[in-house]
Motif scaffolding. Structure first.
Motif, short mmCIF file in Angstrom:
data_model
loop_
_atom_site.label_atom_id
_atom_site.label_comp_id
_atom_site.label_asym_id
_atom_site.label_seq_id
_atom_site.Cartn_x
_atom_site.Cartn_y
_atom_site.Cartn_z
N LEU A 263 0.83 -1.21 0.00
CA LEU A 263 0.00 0.00 0.00
C LEU A 263 0.86 1.26 0.00
CD1 LEU A 263 -2.85 -1.04 2.44
CD2 LEU A 263 -2.95 -0.86 -0.04
N ARG A 264 1.95 1.24 0.71
CA ARG A 264 2.84 2.41 0.73
C ARG A 264 3.33 2.73 -0.68
NH1 ARG A 264 4.40 7.27 2.59
NH2 ARG A 264 6.66 7.54 2.63
N LEU A 265 3.81 1.73 -1.40
CA LEU A 265 4.33 1.96 -2.74
C LEU A 265 3.21 2.30 -3.73
CD1 LEU A 265 6.96 -0.91 -2.79
CD2 LEU A 265 7.45 1.55 -2.77
N SER A 266 2.05 1.70 -3.55
CA SER A 266 0.91 2.02 -4.41
C SER A 266 0.45 3.45 -4.20
CB SER A 266 -0.25 1.05 -4.14
OG SER A 266 0.16 -0.28 -4.34
N ASN A 267 0.43 3.88 -2.93
CA ASN A 267 0.11 5.28 -2.62
C ASN A 267 1.07 6.23 -3.34
OD1 ASN A 267 -1.98 4.62 -0.85
ND2 ASN A 267 -0.69 4.73 0.97
N ILE A 268 2.34 5.89 -3.31
CA ILE A 268 3.36 6.74 -3.93
C ILE A 268 3.15 6.79 -5.44
CG2 ILE A 268 5.83 6.91 -4.45
CD1 ILE A 268 6.33 5.88 -1.57
N ALA A 269 2.87 5.64 -6.05
CA ALA A 269 2.63 5.61 -7.51
C ALA A 269 1.46 6.52 -7.87
CB ALA A 269 2.36 4.18 -7.97
N GLU A 287 11.20 2.81 -11.23
CA GLU A 287 12.36 3.44 -10.58
C GLU A 287 11.95 4.73 -9.86
OE1 GLU A 287 12.26 2.33 -13.72
OE2 GLU A 287 13.46 0.52 -13.33
N GLU A 288 11.05 5.51 -10.46
CA GLU A 288 10.59 6.74 -9.81
C GLU A 288 9.86 6.43 -8.52
OE1 GLU A 288 9.42 10.09 -13.01
OE2 GLU A 288 8.46 8.15 -13.41
N VAL A 289 9.06 5.39 -8.52
CA VAL A 289 8.31 5.01 -7.31
C VAL A 289 9.28 4.59 -6.21
CG1 VAL A 289 6.66 3.37 -6.34
CG2 VAL A 289 6.27 4.34 -8.62
N LYS A 290 10.24 3.77 -6.53
CA LYS A 290 11.19 3.29 -5.53
C LYS A 290 12.06 4.43 -5.00
CE LYS A 290 11.33 -1.46 -7.27
NZ LYS A 290 12.13 -2.51 -7.92
N ARG A 291 12.44 5.36 -5.89
CA ARG A 291 13.24 6.49 -5.45
C ARG A 291 12.45 7.39 -4.50
NH1 ARG A 291 15.06 7.60 -10.05
NH2 ARG A 291 13.57 9.18 -10.72
N ALA A 292 11.18 7.63 -4.81
CA ALA A 292 10.33 8.46 -3.95
C ALA A 292 10.10 7.78 -2.61
CB ALA A 292 9.00 8.73 -4.63
#
Length: 298
Positions: A263-269, A287-292
């Motif tokens: 959910l954390r990464l989905s929120n960021i996307a 890569e943008e999602v993981k960097r953020a």
């Protein structure tokens, strides 16, 4: 890892404006952004872009917009075997993106009786993504793939969405769906209102529930009830942010992550997508999602 995305395909025409148009006035605008859209179509696009083997099943018209949708999906290597062209107009959304507020107004034209007539013959799917459309096709794919994990985007309260939600493993529903389904209102100053709504949906539909809360993140019960926060961004256009969240949810779920991390990464996307104009053009890279995520630790 094979994913079948079943549901709506549309063609989006976005008009960015600096303020919402005044009624009965002529408005000139400098540009418009066009691309394919629709929850399941967008999911197939994102999942293929991020490296999963995805296919899409849905209907478009045998027209210019239908051909553009098909071309976009094929170019990103989505399997379009079950993309059916019929003698009707492609569903089209006209989107007014108010850049001053980061809001959008969507006018969608969908002809009546648009329905997939192709019969599925698919028996090796790992994940199935649903958006409430193409009920008969979706139900058959679910029956033929009993071990597949089913994720549904429950964005609006419709009979077929509820029926497919009952067959799903994960119901990722909007705040609007949650409130309409339970006839209760969420009060962010009172966590109990969220818990009561969550429990009612879970008890009635018998699936794992996630409630999306837009810029506030998402709500779930894992070991305990929790709101998983998003990140703060400056919103330009929120078109397809929900679609991108749902597709990212399936992607990260397929990687065996904890539900909190998914959910954390989905929120960021979803959050990153609202910083750009145009639904499909706003899909961030993995890569943008993981960097953020690295730049914004919990």
């Amino acid at each position: 890892m094979k994913v079948m995305c079943i549901g709506q395909a549309a063609y989006d025409i976005t008009i960015p404006v600096n303020e919402y148009p005044v009624e009965n006035k002529k408005i000139r605008f400098d540009e418009r952004i066009e691309c394919g859209g629709g929850s399941s179509s967008n999911a197939a696009f994102l999942l293929s872009k991020w490296g999963l083997e995805s296919s899409f099943a849905g209907v478009v018209g045998d027209d210019f917009y239908g051909s553009k949708i098909e071309e976009e999906l094929k170019n990103i290597k989505v399997d379009t075997k079950y993309l059916e062209k019929i003698n009707k107009k492609t569903t089209t959304s006209y989107i007014i993106a108010n850049l001053s507020k980061g809001t959008r107004t969507i006018l969608t034209n969908r002809e009546k009786d648009i329905k997939l007539s192709l019969k599925p013959d698919i028996k090796d799917i790992d994940y199935i993504f649903l958006d409430g459309y193409e009920y008969d096709f979706a139900k058959k794919v679910i029956e033929d793939n009993p071990k597949a994990i089913k994720v549904i985007d429950a964005g609006s309260l419709k009979e077929k969405t509820i029926e497919l939600a009952k067959l799903s493993d994960y119901i990722v529903c909007s705040k609007d769906f949650a409130e309409e389904f339970t006839s209760k209102k969420i009060d962010f100053t009172n966590l109990k209102t969220l818990i009561d709504i969550y429990d009612e949906i879970e008890n009635k539909l018998k699936s794992k529930v996630i409630i999306t809360l837009e810029e506030k993140g998402s709500f779930v019960k894992d070991d305990s009830y929790m709101i998983v926060p998003s990140i703060k961004v400056e919103t330009l256009d929120s078109t397809a942010a929900g679609d991108i969240f749902h597709a990212a949810f399936l992607y990260f779920l397929s990687k065996g992550m904890s539900l909190k991390d998914v959910l954390r990464l989905s929120n960021i996307a979803g959050a990153l997508s609202v910083t750009k104009i145009g639904g499909r053009y706003s899909i961030p890279s993995l890569e943008e999602v993981k960097r953020a995520s690295d730049d914004n630790p919990l």
